[in-house]
Design a protein around this motif. Structure first.
Motif, PDB file in Angstrom:
ATOM      1  N   LEU A 194     -38.547   1.700  -9.219  1.00  0.00           N
ATOM      2  CA  LEU A 194     -37.599   1.958  -8.137  1.00  0.00           C
ATOM      3  C   LEU A 194     -36.630   3.075  -8.501  1.00  0.00           C
ATOM      4  O   LEU A 194     -36.377   3.986  -7.709  1.00  0.00           O
ATOM      5  CB  LEU A 194     -36.821   0.681  -7.809  1.00  0.00           C
ATOM      6  CG  LEU A 194     -37.634  -0.475  -7.213  1.00  0.00           C
ATOM      7  CD1 LEU A 194     -36.812  -1.759  -7.259  1.00  0.00           C
ATOM      8  CD2 LEU A 194     -38.058  -0.161  -5.782  1.00  0.00           C
ATOM      9  N   LYS A 195     -36.084   3.013  -9.720  1.00  0.00           N
ATOM     10  CA  LYS A 195     -35.043   3.947 -10.138  1.00  0.00           C
ATOM     11  C   LYS A 195     -35.593   5.310 -10.526  1.00  0.00           C
ATOM     12  O   LYS A 195     -35.067   6.353 -10.112  1.00  0.00           O
ATOM     13  CB  LYS A 195     -34.284   3.342 -11.325  1.00  0.00           C
ATOM     14  CG  LYS A 195     -33.144   4.206 -11.866  1.00  0.00           C
ATOM     15  CD  LYS A 195     -31.968   4.264 -10.920  1.00  0.00           C
ATOM     16  CE  LYS A 195     -30.794   4.977 -11.558  1.00  0.00           C
ATOM     17  NZ  LYS A 195     -29.628   5.062 -10.654  1.00  0.00           N
ATOM     18  N   GLU A 196     -36.663   5.311 -11.314  1.00  0.00           N
ATOM     19  CA  GLU A 196     -37.172   6.567 -11.868  1.00  0.00           C
ATOM     20  C   GLU A 196     -38.299   7.171 -11.044  1.00  0.00           C
ATOM     21  O   GLU A 196     -38.416   8.390 -10.960  1.00  0.00           O
ATOM     22  CB  GLU A 196     -37.646   6.337 -13.307  1.00  0.00           C
ATOM     23  CG  GLU A 196     -36.592   5.757 -14.230  1.00  0.00           C
ATOM     24  CD  GLU A 196     -35.382   6.669 -14.389  1.00  0.00           C
ATOM     25  OE1 GLU A 196     -35.544   7.899 -14.250  1.00  0.00           O
ATOM     26  OE2 GLU A 196     -34.276   6.147 -14.645  1.00  0.00           O
ATOM     27  N   LYS A 197     -39.142   6.331 -10.448  1.00  0.00           N
ATOM     28  CA  LYS A 197     -40.293   6.823  -9.691  1.00  0.00           C
ATOM     29  C   LYS A 197     -40.028   6.880  -8.190  1.00  0.00           C
ATOM     30  O   LYS A 197     -40.846   7.392  -7.430  1.00  0.00           O
ATOM     31  CB  LYS A 197     -41.508   5.930  -9.956  1.00  0.00           C
ATOM     32  CG  LYS A 197     -41.958   5.914 -11.412  1.00  0.00           C
ATOM     33  CD  LYS A 197     -42.467   7.273 -11.851  1.00  0.00           C
ATOM     34  CE  LYS A 197     -43.027   7.227 -13.262  1.00  0.00           C
ATOM     35  NZ  LYS A 197     -43.563   8.529 -13.700  1.00  0.00           N
ATOM     36  N   HIS A 198     -38.866   6.321  -7.771  1.00  0.00           N
ATOM     37  CA  HIS A 198     -38.438   6.352  -6.370  1.00  0.00           C
ATOM     38  C   HIS A 198     -39.475   5.725  -5.430  1.00  0.00           C
ATOM     39  O   HIS A 198     -39.705   6.190  -4.314  1.00  0.00           O
ATOM     40  CB  HIS A 198     -38.138   7.785  -5.927  1.00  0.00           C
ATOM     41  CG  HIS A 198     -37.192   8.506  -6.841  1.00  0.00           C
ATOM     42  ND1 HIS A 198     -35.867   8.133  -6.986  1.00  0.00           N
ATOM     43  CD2 HIS A 198     -37.400   9.551  -7.687  1.00  0.00           C
ATOM     44  CE1 HIS A 198     -35.282   8.939  -7.864  1.00  0.00           C
ATOM     45  NE2 HIS A 198     -36.185   9.795  -8.312  1.00  0.00           N
ATOM     46  N   LYS A 199     -40.091   4.649  -5.899  1.00  0.00           N
ATOM     47  CA  LYS A 199     -41.033   3.923  -5.058  1.00  0.00           C
ATOM     48  C   LYS A 199     -40.301   2.955  -4.144  1.00  0.00           C
ATOM     49  O   LYS A 199     -39.168   2.550  -4.414  1.00  0.00           O
ATOM     50  CB  LYS A 199     -42.035   3.156  -5.928  1.00  0.00           C
ATOM     51  CG  LYS A 199     -43.005   4.036  -6.695  1.00  0.00           C
ATOM     52  CD  LYS A 199     -44.057   3.181  -7.402  1.00  0.00           C
ATOM     53  CE  LYS A 199     -45.088   4.025  -8.116  1.00  0.00           C
ATOM     54  NZ  LYS A 199     -46.128   3.188  -8.752  1.00  0.00           N
ATOM     55  N   ARG A 200     -40.961   2.547  -3.081  1.00  0.00           N
ATOM     56  CA  ARG A 200     -40.390   1.575  -2.146  1.00  0.00           C
ATOM     57  C   ARG A 200     -40.614   0.153  -2.671  1.00  0.00           C
ATOM     58  O   ARG A 200     -41.635  -0.126  -3.305  1.00  0.00           O
ATOM     59  CB  ARG A 200     -41.037   1.721  -0.773  1.00  0.00           C
ATOM     60  CG  ARG A 200     -40.817   3.067  -0.103  1.00  0.00           C
ATOM     61  CD  ARG A 200     -41.542   3.118   1.231  1.00  0.00           C
ATOM     62  NE  ARG A 200     -42.981   2.909   1.051  1.00  0.00           N
ATOM     63  CZ  ARG A 200     -43.846   2.814   2.065  1.00  0.00           C
ATOM     64  NH1 ARG A 200     -43.411   2.875   3.314  1.00  0.00           N
ATOM     65  NH2 ARG A 200     -45.136   2.640   1.823  1.00  0.00           N
ATOM     66  N   GLY A 202     -28.050  -7.886  -9.705  1.00  0.00           N
ATOM     67  CA  GLY A 202     -26.858  -7.907  -8.867  1.00  0.00           C
ATOM     68  C   GLY A 202     -26.927  -7.033  -7.645  1.00  0.00           C
ATOM     69  O   GLY A 202     -25.911  -6.819  -6.966  1.00  0.00           O
ATOM     70  N   LEU A 203     -28.085  -6.493  -7.315  1.00  0.00           N
ATOM     71  CA  LEU A 203     -28.252  -5.670  -6.108  1.00  0.00           C
ATOM     72  C   LEU A 203     -29.677  -5.806  -5.623  1.00  0.00           C
ATOM     73  O   LEU A 203     -30.588  -6.159  -6.393  1.00  0.00           O
ATOM     74  CB  LEU A 203     -27.924  -4.212  -6.368  1.00  0.00           C
ATOM     75  CG  LEU A 203     -28.860  -3.378  -7.239  1.00  0.00           C
ATOM     76  CD1 LEU A 203     -28.520  -1.911  -7.080  1.00  0.00           C
ATOM     77  CD2 LEU A 203     -28.759  -3.764  -8.696  1.00  0.00           C
ATOM     78  N   VAL A 204     -29.873  -5.545  -4.339  1.00  0.00           N
ATOM     79  CA  VAL A 204     -31.212  -5.668  -3.767  1.00  0.00           C
ATOM     80  C   VAL A 204     -32.051  -4.462  -4.191  1.00  0.00           C
ATOM     81  O   VAL A 204     -31.517  -3.376  -4.461  1.00  0.00           O
ATOM     82  CB  VAL A 204     -31.142  -5.771  -2.238  1.00  0.00           C
ATOM     83  CG1 VAL A 204     -30.441  -7.052  -1.814  1.00  0.00           C
ATOM     84  CG2 VAL A 204     -30.461  -4.547  -1.634  1.00  0.00           C
ATOM     85  N   PRO A 205     -33.367  -4.598  -4.240  1.00  0.00           N
ATOM     86  CA  PRO A 205     -34.228  -3.501  -4.697  1.00  0.00           C
ATOM     87  C   PRO A 205     -34.057  -2.209  -3.892  1.00  0.00           C
ATOM     88  O   PRO A 205     -34.096  -1.121  -4.451  1.00  0.00           O
ATOM     89  CB  PRO A 205     -35.644  -4.067  -4.524  1.00  0.00           C
ATOM     90  CG  PRO A 205     -35.475  -5.538  -4.615  1.00  0.00           C
ATOM     91  CD  PRO A 205     -34.148  -5.831  -4.003  1.00  0.00           C
ATOM     92  N   SER A 206     -33.836  -2.357  -2.574  1.00  0.00           N
ATOM     93  CA  SER A 206     -33.712  -1.166  -1.721  1.00  0.00           C
ATOM     94  C   SER A 206     -32.497  -0.310  -2.069  1.00  0.00           C
ATOM     95  O   SER A 206     -32.432   0.864  -1.697  1.00  0.00           O
ATOM     96  CB  SER A 206     -33.667  -1.570  -0.246  1.00  0.00           C
ATOM     97  OG  SER A 206     -32.581  -2.450  -0.012  1.00  0.00           O
ATOM     98  N   ALA A 207     -31.523  -0.858  -2.785  1.00  0.00           N
ATOM     99  CA  ALA A 207     -30.344  -0.100  -3.157  1.00  0.00           C
ATOM    100  C   ALA A 207     -30.655   1.001  -4.178  1.00  0.00           C
ATOM    101  O   ALA A 207     -29.861   1.933  -4.351  1.00  0.00           O
ATOM    102  CB  ALA A 207     -29.286  -1.038  -3.733  1.00  0.00           C
ATOM    103  N   LEU A 208     -31.816   0.910  -4.837  1.00  0.00           N
ATOM    104  CA  LEU A 208     -32.178   1.905  -5.845  1.00  0.00           C
ATOM    105  C   LEU A 208     -33.064   3.014  -5.300  1.00  0.00           C
ATOM    106  O   LEU A 208     -33.332   3.987  -6.007  1.00  0.00           O
ATOM    107  CB  LEU A 208     -32.901   1.224  -7.018  1.00  0.00           C
ATOM    108  CG  LEU A 208     -32.073   0.241  -7.828  1.00  0.00           C
ATOM    109  CD1 LEU A 208     -32.947  -0.379  -8.925  1.00  0.00           C
ATOM    110  CD2 LEU A 208     -30.876   0.924  -8.446  1.00  0.00           C
ATOM    111  N   THR A 209     -33.537   2.885  -4.065  1.00  0.00           N
ATOM    112  CA  THR A 209     -34.459   3.882  -3.535  1.00  0.00           C
ATOM    113  C   THR A 209     -33.727   4.940  -2.715  1.00  0.00           C
ATOM    114  O   THR A 209     -32.584   4.766  -2.340  1.00  0.00           O
ATOM    115  CB  THR A 209     -35.526   3.186  -2.663  1.00  0.00           C
ATOM    116  OG1 THR A 209     -34.886   2.493  -1.581  1.00  0.00           O
ATOM    117  CG2 THR A 209     -36.334   2.205  -3.488  1.00  0.00           C
TER     118      THR A 209
END
Length: 268
Positions: free
Chosen positions: A230-236, A261-268
């Motif tokens: 999510l963070k480095e590859k910017h995947k959904r 502490g955050l939902v996965p979508s917050a990193l995309t």
């Protein structure tokens, strides 16, 4: 979900899937020779991802972990002819041929033959039998499987190192295996089998090495891999949760938020 499997023998089948996708994580008991009529399949192993499309032919060796995601494509269902090359059948075959010096290949990979005309002709010739009524003659089924094995040996001179290996998994390095294969959502019994251990021995050895339970360690490692994607590859998130070993998006989102502490979508 519209998923149908039609068998003409226990070792030859036609699978059809007409929903959005079908995902499974498995270790096949037998080698599987697959010819795609339509659709698309992504096969994820520990160190490589394969994408197969209409017309492709490939061999999935037995006893190798893989995540398989099947998709319909271009308005057509995911449809494939599948032939199981069982250990019993292969032993019978190799008992009657001279295969030379036996060298074992334990490399975890899928063997791709693209749309080889000989294999395509062999597998396509099975299609009319799925439309017949009555029982498919065993002698014809045996001939078709023998034909497929013979073609594989003709077009890949090293395939004997895979097909002529009848050994079961022996006891191997548990830490190395788990670090490479934690993203596969398999029963612990399977992890134990593939590392040459009973379930009780697997659990005991795992706790000794990692100082925690397999379930907790697996969840932690899968969440760490998801965070990286999510963070480095910017995947959904919808693309990530299947690949890292979670069964559904809501459970993945819950576990991820609990961990970070955050939902996965917050990193995309």
């Amino acid at each position: 979900m519209d998923f149908q499997i039609q068998y003409i023998t226990p070792d030859i089948k036609l699978s059809t899937y007409d929903d959005k996708l079908f995902k499974t994580e498995t270790v096949f008991e037998f080698h599987m020779l697959v010819w795609f009529i339509s659709g698309e399949t992504k096969i994820i192993q520990a160190d490589k991802t394969y994408l197969f499309k209409t017309g492709d032919i490939f061999l999935i060796p037995r006893n190798h972990l893989a995540t398989i995601i099947n998709y319909p494509k271009d308005g057509l269902p995911h449809k494939a002819v599948v032939m199981h090359l069982t250990t019993e059948r292969l032993k019978q075959f190799y008992a009657s041929v001279e295969s030379g010096h036996k060298t074992i290949c334990r490399e975890s990979k899928i063997y791709s033959f693209q749309s080889h005309p000989l294999l395509k002709s062999c597998l396509a010739s099975l299609i009319p039998y799925f439309e017949m009524e009555g029982t498919f003659p065993e002698n014809i089924a045996s001939l078709k499987i023998t034909e497929a094995i013979s073609i594989l040996r003709e077009i890949d001179k090293d395939i004997d190192t895979v097909l002529n290996d009848f050994e079961e998994p022996g006891k191997i390095d548990l830490a190395g295996f788990m670090e490479q294969n934690y993203m596969f959502n398999m029963p612990l019994e399977k992890f134990g089998y593939l590392t040459g251990r009973s379930l009780s021995t697997f659990n005991r050895d795992f706790r000794k090495i990692f100082q925690t339970t397999p379930q907790r360690w697996l969840t932690q490692k899968r969440l760490e891999l998801a965070y990286y994607h999510l963070k480095e590859k910017h995947k959904r998130p919808s693309d990530v949760f299947l690949e890292v070993g979670f069964e559904d998006l809501s459970h993945f989102s819950y576990a991820f938020k609990k961990q970070y502490g955050l939902v996965p979508s917050a990193l995309t």
